[in-house]
Design a protein around this motif. Structure first.
Motif, PDB file in Angstrom:
ATOM      1  N   MET A  82       0.832  -1.203   0.000  1.00 22.75           N
ATOM      2  CA  MET A  82       0.000   0.000   0.000  1.00 22.75           C
ATOM      3  C   MET A  82       0.870   1.259   0.000  1.00 22.75           C
ATOM      4  SD  MET A  82      -2.310   1.576   3.065  1.00 22.75           S
ATOM      5  CE  MET A  82      -0.835   1.630   4.033  1.00 22.75           C
ATOM      6  N   ALA A  83       1.924   1.247   0.810  1.00 18.84           N
ATOM      7  CA  ALA A  83       2.788   2.421   0.923  1.00 18.84           C
ATOM      8  C   ALA A  83       3.528   2.699  -0.379  1.00 18.84           C
ATOM      9  CB  ALA A  83       3.775   2.237   2.068  1.00 18.84           C
ATOM     10  N   VAL A  84       3.950   1.661  -1.080  1.00 22.12           N
ATOM     11  CA  VAL A  84       4.640   1.864  -2.361  1.00 22.12           C
ATOM     12  C   VAL A  84       3.717   2.566  -3.352  1.00 22.12           C
ATOM     13  CG1 VAL A  84       5.589   0.642  -4.365  1.00 22.12           C
ATOM     14  CG2 VAL A  84       6.324   0.012  -2.070  1.00 22.12           C
ATOM     15  N   VAL A  85       2.473   2.125  -3.403  1.00 19.41           N
ATOM     16  CA  VAL A  85       1.506   2.762  -4.307  1.00 19.41           C
ATOM     17  C   VAL A  85       1.269   4.216  -3.893  1.00 19.41           C
ATOM     18  CG1 VAL A  85      -0.907   2.712  -5.082  1.00 19.41           C
ATOM     19  CG2 VAL A  85       0.412   0.585  -4.947  1.00 19.41           C
ATOM     20  N   LEU A  86       1.129   4.470  -2.590  1.00 19.84           N
ATOM     21  CA  LEU A  86       0.869   5.831  -2.123  1.00 19.84           C
ATOM     22  C   LEU A  86       2.090   6.741  -2.268  1.00 19.84           C
ATOM     23  CD1 LEU A  86      -1.356   5.079   0.988  1.00 19.84           C
ATOM     24  CD2 LEU A  86      -2.064   5.941  -1.259  1.00 19.84           C
ATOM     25  N   ILE A  87       3.293   6.219  -2.086  1.00 19.95           N
ATOM     26  CA  ILE A  87       4.500   7.025  -2.330  1.00 19.95           C
ATOM     27  C   ILE A  87       4.578   7.390  -3.799  1.00 19.95           C
ATOM     28  CG2 ILE A  87       7.029   6.975  -2.400  1.00 19.95           C
ATOM     29  CD1 ILE A  87       6.915   5.313   0.208  1.00 19.95           C
ATOM     30  N   THR A  88       4.211   6.450  -4.667  1.00 20.36           N
ATOM     31  CA  THR A  88       4.186   6.735  -6.103  1.00 20.36           C
ATOM     32  C   THR A  88       3.197   7.865  -6.402  1.00 20.36           C
ATOM     33  OG1 THR A  88       4.742   4.432  -6.567  1.00 20.36           O
ATOM     34  CG2 THR A  88       3.857   5.726  -8.387  1.00 20.36           C
ATOM     35  N   ALA A  89       2.049   7.835  -5.756  1.00 23.94           N
ATOM     36  CA  ALA A  89       1.058   8.905  -5.942  1.00 23.94           C
ATOM     37  C   ALA A  89       1.597  10.236  -5.430  1.00 23.94           C
ATOM     38  CB  ALA A  89      -0.239   8.545  -5.224  1.00 23.94           C
ATOM     39  N   THR A 114      12.917   8.471  -8.362  1.00 25.74           N
ATOM     40  CA  THR A 114      12.719   8.069  -6.967  1.00 25.74           C
ATOM     41  C   THR A 114      11.576   7.067  -6.861  1.00 25.74           C
ATOM     42  OG1 THR A 114      13.566  10.195  -6.195  1.00 25.74           O
ATOM     43  CG2 THR A 114      12.292   8.896  -4.618  1.00 25.74           C
ATOM     44  N   ALA A 115      10.482   7.313  -7.573  1.00 19.70           N
ATOM     45  CA  ALA A 115       9.353   6.372  -7.556  1.00 19.70           C
ATOM     46  C   ALA A 115       9.770   5.014  -8.118  1.00 19.70           C
ATOM     47  CB  ALA A 115       8.175   6.946  -8.341  1.00 19.70           C
ATOM     48  N   VAL A 116      10.535   5.029  -9.193  1.00 17.15           N
ATOM     49  CA  VAL A 116      11.013   3.772  -9.774  1.00 17.15           C
ATOM     50  C   VAL A 116      11.881   3.022  -8.763  1.00 17.15           C
ATOM     51  CG1 VAL A 116      12.544   2.808 -11.556  1.00 17.15           C
ATOM     52  CG2 VAL A 116      10.832   4.525 -12.173  1.00 17.15           C
ATOM     53  N   LEU A 117      12.726   3.740  -8.047  1.00 11.97           N
ATOM     54  CA  LEU A 117      13.582   3.097  -7.044  1.00 11.97           C
ATOM     55  C   LEU A 117      12.778   2.553  -5.862  1.00 11.97           C
ATOM     56  CD1 LEU A 117      16.678   5.474  -7.104  1.00 11.97           C
ATOM     57  CD2 LEU A 117      16.506   3.134  -8.014  1.00 11.97           C
ATOM     58  N   VAL A 118      11.706   3.240  -5.484  1.00 12.82           N
ATOM     59  CA  VAL A 118      10.841   2.729  -4.421  1.00 12.82           C
ATOM     60  C   VAL A 118      10.280   1.370  -4.847  1.00 12.82           C
ATOM     61  CG1 VAL A 118       8.638   3.090  -3.217  1.00 12.82           C
ATOM     62  CG2 VAL A 118      10.272   4.961  -3.406  1.00 12.82           C
ATOM     63  N   TRP A 119       9.802   1.298  -6.092  1.00 15.90           N
ATOM     64  CA  TRP A 119       9.275   0.031  -6.611  1.00 15.90           C
ATOM     65  C   TRP A 119      10.378  -1.015  -6.733  1.00 15.90           C
ATOM     66  CZ3 TRP A 119       4.455  -1.829  -8.035  1.00 15.90           C
ATOM     67  CH2 TRP A 119       3.399  -0.932  -7.870  1.00 15.90           C
TER      68      TRP A 119
END
Length: 135
Positions: A82-89, A114-119
């Motif tokens: 859930m957090a990965v999706v919300l950080i991407t948002a 940064t979003a790509v690295l989170v994923w």
């Protein structure tokens, strides 16, 4: 070490992939955590940059609190997907603000990276995240 996965979830990736995911997650956590703290402390550079983007001063701490909560949530296995999706948002909002404000493309590119690295950090370690994308 036994890993429990959701039904129909892709198998756990190998130890090298998981180790790489932990390293990437650690680096991203340091960066996003630093960013959240600078917003919470309303350091002058953040206040100036926010003013340049047209962001009201009272929103700076709110953005820091939201980002900080998401960073913590993405470290907890139960809330990681859930957090990965919300950080991407959240980072998508940063891209939108930068584009509307006419900022250099590098600013938006950095948020996208940064979003790509989170994923990339979460992908090898969370079968639920892989199942979410797989459908």
């Amino acid at each position: 070490m036994t890993t429990t996965t959701a039904p129909n979830a892709p198998a756990t990736l190998g130890p090298a992939a998981q180790r790489a995911g932990r390293i990437v997650t650690g680096l991203v956590t340091l960066f996003l955590g630093f960013d959240a703290v600078t917003h919470l402390l309303r350091v002058p550079q953040v206040r100036d940059a926010s003013a340049d983007l047209g962001i009201p001063d009272d929103m700076i701490m709110l953005c820091g609190a939201v980002l900080g909560a998401l960073v913590v949530a993405h470290l907890v296995p139960a809330t990681r997907a859930m957090a990965v999706v919300l950080i991407t948002a959240y980072l998508g909002g940063a891209v939108a603000v930068n584009l509307v404000a006419g900022q250099p493309w590098a600013n938006s590119g950095f948020a996208i990276l940064t979003a790509v690295l989170v994923w990339a950090g979460a992908w090898p370690r969370d079968a639920r995240l892989r199942a979410l994308v797989r459908g």
